[in-house]
Design an enzyme around this catalytic site. Sequence first.
Site, short mmCIF file in Angstrom:
data_model
loop_
_atom_site.label_atom_id
_atom_site.label_comp_id
_atom_site.label_asym_id
_atom_site.label_seq_id
_atom_site.Cartn_x
_atom_site.Cartn_y
_atom_site.Cartn_z
N MET A 1 -4.05 -3.63 -5.33
CA MET A 1 -5.16 -3.54 -6.28
C MET A 1 -5.31 -2.11 -6.79
O MET A 1 -6.04 -1.87 -7.75
CB MET A 1 -6.46 -4.04 -5.63
CG MET A 1 -6.45 -5.53 -5.34
SD MET A 1 -5.74 -6.56 -6.65
CE MET A 1 -6.74 -6.15 -8.04
N ASP B 1 -7.13 -5.98 8.62
CA ASP B 1 -6.73 -6.21 7.23
C ASP B 1 -5.45 -5.44 6.90
O ASP B 1 -5.45 -4.21 6.82
CB ASP B 1 -7.87 -5.76 6.31
CG ASP B 1 -7.47 -5.84 4.84
OD1 ASP B 1 -6.51 -6.55 4.52
OD2 ASP B 1 -8.14 -5.18 4.02
N GLY B 2 -4.36 -6.19 6.69
CA GLY B 2 -3.13 -5.56 6.20
C GLY B 2 -2.04 -5.47 7.25
O GLY B 2 -2.31 -5.29 8.45
N GLY B 3 -0.80 -5.65 6.77
CA GLY B 3 0.35 -5.44 7.64
C GLY B 3 0.74 -6.63 8.49
O GLY B 3 1.67 -6.55 9.29
N CYS C 1 0.83 -1.22 0.00
CA CYS C 1 0.00 0.00 0.00
C CYS C 1 0.86 1.26 0.00
O CYS C 1 1.85 1.33 0.73
CB CYS C 1 -0.86 0.07 1.25
SG CYS C 1 -1.88 -1.37 1.49
N GLU D 1 -2.14 3.90 -5.80
CA GLU D 1 -1.99 3.93 -4.33
C GLU D 1 -1.47 2.58 -3.86
O GLU D 1 -1.77 2.13 -2.76
CB GLU D 1 -3.33 4.26 -3.66
CG GLU D 1 -3.73 5.70 -3.84
CD GLU D 1 -5.02 6.06 -3.09
OE1 GLU D 1 -5.33 5.42 -2.09
OE2 GLU D 1 -5.69 7.00 -3.55
N GLU E 1 15.77 -5.75 20.19
CA GLU E 1 15.94 -6.89 21.09
C GLU E 1 14.96 -8.02 20.77
O GLU E 1 15.23 -9.19 21.00
CB GLU E 1 15.72 -6.40 22.54
CG GLU E 1 16.02 -7.42 23.60
CD GLU E 1 15.59 -6.92 24.97
OE1 GLU E 1 16.45 -6.81 25.86
OE2 GLU E 1 14.38 -6.62 25.18
P1 XMP Z 1 -0.87 -7.28 3.31
O1 XMP Z 1 0.05 -6.49 4.19
O2 XMP Z 1 -1.36 -8.53 3.97
O3 XMP Z 1 -2.14 -6.34 3.06
O4 XMP Z 1 -0.27 -7.54 1.98
C1 XMP Z 1 -3.21 -6.74 2.27
C2 XMP Z 1 -4.25 -5.64 2.19
O5 XMP Z 1 -3.73 -4.46 1.55
C3 XMP Z 1 -4.82 -3.71 1.02
N1 XMP Z 1 -4.49 -3.34 -0.35
C4 XMP Z 1 -4.12 -2.11 -0.74
N2 XMP Z 1 -3.98 -0.95 -0.05
N3 XMP Z 1 -3.26 0.15 -2.01
C5 XMP Z 1 -3.55 0.18 -0.67
O6 XMP Z 1 -3.41 1.22 -0.04
C6 XMP Z 1 -3.38 -0.96 -2.78
O7 XMP Z 1 -3.09 -0.95 -3.98
C7 XMP Z 1 -3.84 -2.15 -2.11
N4 XMP Z 1 -4.09 -3.43 -2.55
C8 XMP Z 1 -4.48 -4.11 -1.45
C9 XMP Z 1 -6.05 -4.58 1.10
O8 XMP Z 1 -6.83 -4.13 2.18
C10 XMP Z 1 -5.46 -5.96 1.36
O9 XMP Z 1 -6.34 -6.85 1.98
#
Ligand code: XMP
Length: 487
Positions: free
Chosen positions: A391, A341-343, A306, A424, A478
């Site tokens: 995406m 969702d994410g990170g 992202c 993005e 650490e």
């Molecule tokens: P991870 O860290 O598991 O995150 O790869 C997956 C989530 O990232 C989001 N996602 C995006 N967010 N731009 C963004 O800001 C993008 O192009 C994008 N594509 C995916 C989405 O919520 C996904 O589940």
Amino acid sequence: MIIRESKGLTFDDVLLIPKRSSVTSRGDVDTSSWLTPRICLRVPVISANMDTVTEAEMAIAMARAGGLGILHRFMTIEQQVRQVQRVKRAEGLMVENPYAINQKATIQEAKKQMKSYDVGGLVITNGGDELIGLITQRDVLFAPDVNAPISSVMTRPDQIISVRPGIAPEEARRVLHENRLEKLPVIDENGRFVGLITAQDLIKHEQHPHASKDERGRLRVGAAIGVQAHDLDRAGALLDAGADVLVLDIAHGHADHCIRMVQTLRTNYPKAQIIAGNVASADGARDLAEAGADAIKVGIGPGSICTTRIVTGFGVPQLTAILDSVQGVRSAGLETPVIADGGIRTSGDMVKALAAGASTVMIGSLFAGCEEAPGSPVIRDGQKVKVVRGMASLGAAISRKEREREAPDESAENPEDWDKVVPEGVEAVVPYRGHVREILYQMVGGLRSGLSYGGAKNIRELQTHAEFIQITPAGIRESSHHDVRKI
Ligand code: XMP
């Protein structure tokens, strides 16, 4: 202007303080959790609706392992429906409506259909519910004349061994073995053909005892939709195909049109399970929950691919986003589950997200390197890798443009102005990681240990007992291996 003074925290900023535990074995803890009020998962992990992460193959593997996959939406309605059907047919004691072929078709056509549906056999009906034949790979494999009609090689009704609905798996197993069969049609007492039991399905049924299944014994699957008017058609088609949950996929979910879409879906499909997002604030989560969403997806910009925070300046560090969103929902007197969702990079990140109040986590990049993710691995600098892309990345936009050219979507109200894309997200490669079940095994192992450290037998107790401590960069250093050379 408001400047909030408390720090926004993310996973690396904190650790969980160990608690007195009565757990003596990691096997004693329960990792199950609610995705939505009607869907409980044994493994609280779902794969992201990204075109480099979840199509049918990933969704099947996720559900078999006890999680769930969300099919991305960057395909036609028909293609997405077909993906849902593939998951639904992948397992289950009996396949309802198995793929059928007309008795006038040729052997060549039957071969083609079996290949395209990836099945080992087809049924021949009279167009209604009478079974008039069965054709399998064995019947066509060495047929000398592929232009002959299938009626010349199919198993005829008087040769077909069938069973009645409701047969127990052990009984089906016995009939298949005694008659050395691979397919067993199910015919009711009125002579109506109602489905097909296959040897493969029976084997899978026994191999995946913890799989996420619906009330009809089929694997569960979710599917993403957008928020435009024509997405209502998509929603209807996906639900008809058996999708267990719909995910409203919009970058900024705290938006009037997203809230309206939740309300419209709620009215049109009162029984559907609807996940809405993404949000990163108490207000955003509360508004979607009050609109009728069954789960709230949280995360603005924490994902590995992202760049939303860089491009727009907006976002909330993910741990704070989860804490705020849970608090927003609960302050409205609602129990709506939150999805982080994410990170998520490690099982430790997942434990922190769950301890902060999330019921499940969504994972993208970590799964993009798996065998089951779309695309083939390539060798880059001597290492086997797979591609992952946001995406909202340029690459994803270009692919959408190409697809749009090939199959213009008449119903789309606002086709994207492709020349003016502001990405993005980025495109990247991740190491090839083998099968997703192996990663999930490690993740669940970490979660089990985490529950034990948290003095918790289940995720609810983990949340109740959770005490976070903020750490410094020295603490972060650490926390990982240090002063040794990793081999
Ligand atoms: P991870 O860290 O598991 O995150 O790869 C997956 C989530 O990232 C989001 N996602 C995006 N967010 N731009 C963004 O800001 C993008 O192009 C994008 N594509 C995916 C989405 O919520 C996904 O589940």
